[in-house]
Design an enzyme around this catalytic site. Structure first.
Site, PDB file in Angstrom:
ATOM      1  N   ASP A  94      44.741  35.629  40.313  1.00  0.00           N
ATOM      2  CA  ASP A  94      45.336  36.858  41.154  1.00  0.00           C
ATOM      3  C   ASP A  94      46.148  36.175  42.195  1.00  0.00           C
ATOM      4  O   ASP A  94      46.054  35.259  42.968  1.00  0.00           O
ATOM      5  CB  ASP A  94      44.392  37.652  41.583  1.00  0.00           C
ATOM      6  CG  ASP A  94      44.377  38.900  40.964  1.00  0.00           C
ATOM      7  OD1 ASP A  94      45.231  39.513  40.415  1.00  0.00           O
ATOM      8  OD2 ASP A  94      43.158  39.655  41.005  1.00  0.00           O
ATOM      9  N   GLU A 136      44.940  49.832  34.824  1.00  0.00           N
ATOM     10  CA  GLU A 136      43.856  50.280  35.622  1.00  0.00           C
ATOM     11  C   GLU A 136      43.862  51.616  35.806  1.00  0.00           C
ATOM     12  O   GLU A 136      44.806  52.169  36.266  1.00  0.00           O
ATOM     13  CB  GLU A 136      43.631  49.536  36.615  1.00  0.00           C
ATOM     14  CG  GLU A 136      42.361  49.698  37.190  1.00  0.00           C
ATOM     15  CD  GLU A 136      42.101  48.642  38.484  1.00  0.00           C
ATOM     16  OE1 GLU A 136      41.014  48.857  39.182  1.00  0.00           O
ATOM     17  OE2 GLU A 136      42.758  47.647  38.822  1.00  0.00           O
ATOM     18  N   GLU A 186      50.327  42.563  41.151  1.00  0.00           N
ATOM     19  CA  GLU A 186      50.132  44.054  40.946  1.00  0.00           C
ATOM     20  C   GLU A 186      51.668  44.746  41.414  1.00  0.00           C
ATOM     21  O   GLU A 186      52.417  44.405  42.246  1.00  0.00           O
ATOM     22  CB  GLU A 186      49.263  44.240  42.076  1.00  0.00           C
ATOM     23  CG  GLU A 186      47.784  43.891  41.639  1.00  0.00           C
ATOM     24  CD  GLU A 186      46.862  44.531  42.619  1.00  0.00           C
ATOM     25  OE1 GLU A 186      47.275  45.314  43.567  1.00  0.00           O
ATOM     26  OE2 GLU A 186      45.608  44.339  42.749  1.00  0.00           O
ATOM     27  N   ASP A 216      41.146  38.846  42.917  1.00  0.00           N
ATOM     28  CA  ASP A 216      41.148  39.079  44.280  1.00  0.00           C
ATOM     29  C   ASP A 216      39.732  40.027  44.564  1.00  0.00           C
ATOM     30  O   ASP A 216      39.658  40.282  45.630  1.00  0.00           O
ATOM     31  CB  ASP A 216      42.162  39.556  44.771  1.00  0.00           C
ATOM     32  CG  ASP A 216      42.904  40.805  44.429  1.00  0.00           C
ATOM     33  OD1 ASP A 216      42.422  41.499  43.529  1.00  0.00           O
ATOM     34  OD2 ASP A 216      43.876  41.309  44.598  1.00  0.00           O
ATOM     35  N   SER A 217      39.448  40.469  43.309  1.00  0.00           N
ATOM     36  CA  SER A 217      38.051  41.320  43.536  1.00  0.00           C
ATOM     37  C   SER A 217      37.084  40.581  44.318  1.00  0.00           C
ATOM     38  O   SER A 217      35.877  40.993  44.712  1.00  0.00           O
ATOM     39  CB  SER A 217      37.678  41.767  42.021  1.00  0.00           C
ATOM     40  OG  SER A 217      37.553  40.680  41.251  1.00  0.00           O
ATOM     41  N   LYS A 242      48.697  36.839  38.080  1.00  0.00           N
ATOM     42  CA  LYS A 242      48.976  38.146  38.043  1.00  0.00           C
ATOM     43  C   LYS A 242      49.396  38.684  39.090  1.00  0.00           C
ATOM     44  O   LYS A 242      48.909  38.448  40.240  1.00  0.00           O
ATOM     45  CB  LYS A 242      47.356  38.837  37.468  1.00  0.00           C
ATOM     46  CG  LYS A 242      47.387  40.494  37.621  1.00  0.00           C
ATOM     47  CD  LYS A 242      46.305  40.975  36.854  1.00  0.00           C
ATOM     48  CE  LYS A 242      45.128  41.045  37.924  1.00  0.00           C
ATOM     49  NZ  LYS A 242      45.405  41.969  39.090  1.00  0.00           N
TER      50      LYS A 242
END
Length: 273
Positions: free
Chosen positions: A93, A191, A124, A54-55, A122
């Protein structure tokens, strides 16, 4: 000067292959990708994991955070990446707001796996995400966890800041990592934490830990493609290195990055906390 790309076998890697690499202490080289051409270059360079991150909200769409990214955006880019990549394990993501409950998360994740042709999603964070992870894993959707700095929490945390600086905060990062693993995650992104904490978390877990600003002792490393090419317009984090400098080409930069990860020359002390 980089000349010819080195061919790497096209046999697709699998999620269990990543565990094998951890056991054999072979560092895992990972990058983000958003379209077919660079994904193909990554396969040639031997990148093991491609994250459709999602970057893209920041480096492709120009937003100030990852929050505006939707499932449809990730799906679009995952489909494009899959057309260019045959070898790497592709991870999608789960964007902000896509996991409000296990059932909705499953519907979204199933689309990213089936339509996006990815091997894993993924997610978070820990806490309320733990039942979501358990639900997906029980239904044969592999999950990569993500602890430490979680960009989708930027409104709560007030920015992109180093995590785990105090003993109490470090204990919380480690507890979150263990909880996510216990919920069934088969891979972990860690991270923006001190290198010592990165080593501690990696040793404490039994699944591969992929660091981004978490020190050299993780099982692998991941960076955003635009960052290793020096083309991101946002402020460059301490853990980012421009691999295009001196490499001669985008292909050369990716190859240089992979070699630096494999040899554990990256991250060095200059690019660690």
């Amino acid at each position: 000067m980089y000349a010819e790309p080195r061919e790497v076998r096209a046999t697709p890697l699998t999620v269990p292959d990543l565990m094998r690499m951890r056991v054999e202490r072979q560092p895992i080289a990972a990058l983000t990708a958003y379209e077919a051409s660079t994904a193909a270059l990554m396969d040639l360079a031997g990148v093991d994991v491609i994250l459709i991150g999602d970057s893209l909200g920041m480096v492709v769409q120009g937003h100030r955070s990852t929050l505006p990214v939707t499932v449809e955006h990730i799906l679009y880019h995952a489909e494009a990446v899959a057309r260019g990549s045959q070898r790497a394990v592709r991870i999608a993501d789960m964007p902000f707001g896509s996991c409000p409950d296990p059932q909705t998360a499953y519907r979204n994740a199933a689309r990213l796996i089936a339509e996006g042709n990815t091997a894993m999603v993924k997610i978070e964070g820990a806490g309320v995400m733990l039942p979501v992870i358990e639900y997906l894993v029980a239904r044969d959707i592999p999950v990569c966890g993500h602890v430490g700095l979680t960009p989708q929490s930027v409104l709560k945390t007030g920015g992109y800041k180093l995590q785990g600086r105090t003993d109490e905060a470090a204990e919380q990062v480690l507890a979150n990592a263990r909880a996510v693993q216990n919920a069934g995650a088969a891979l972990m992104v860690l991270e923006c934490v001190p290198a010592g904490l990165g080593k501690l978390v990696t040793e404490a877990l039994s699944v591969p830990v992929i660091g981004i600003g978490a020190g050299v002792d993780c099982d692998g490393q991941i960076l955003v493609l635009h960052d290793i090419l020096g083309i991101a317009t946002r402020r460059r984090p301490k853990f980012v290195r421009n691999f295009l400098d001196g490499s001669g080409s985008i292909q050369g930069a990716i190859r240089t990055y992979v070699d630096a990860v494999r040899s554990r020359q990256f991250p060095d002390s200059e690019h660690s906390y």
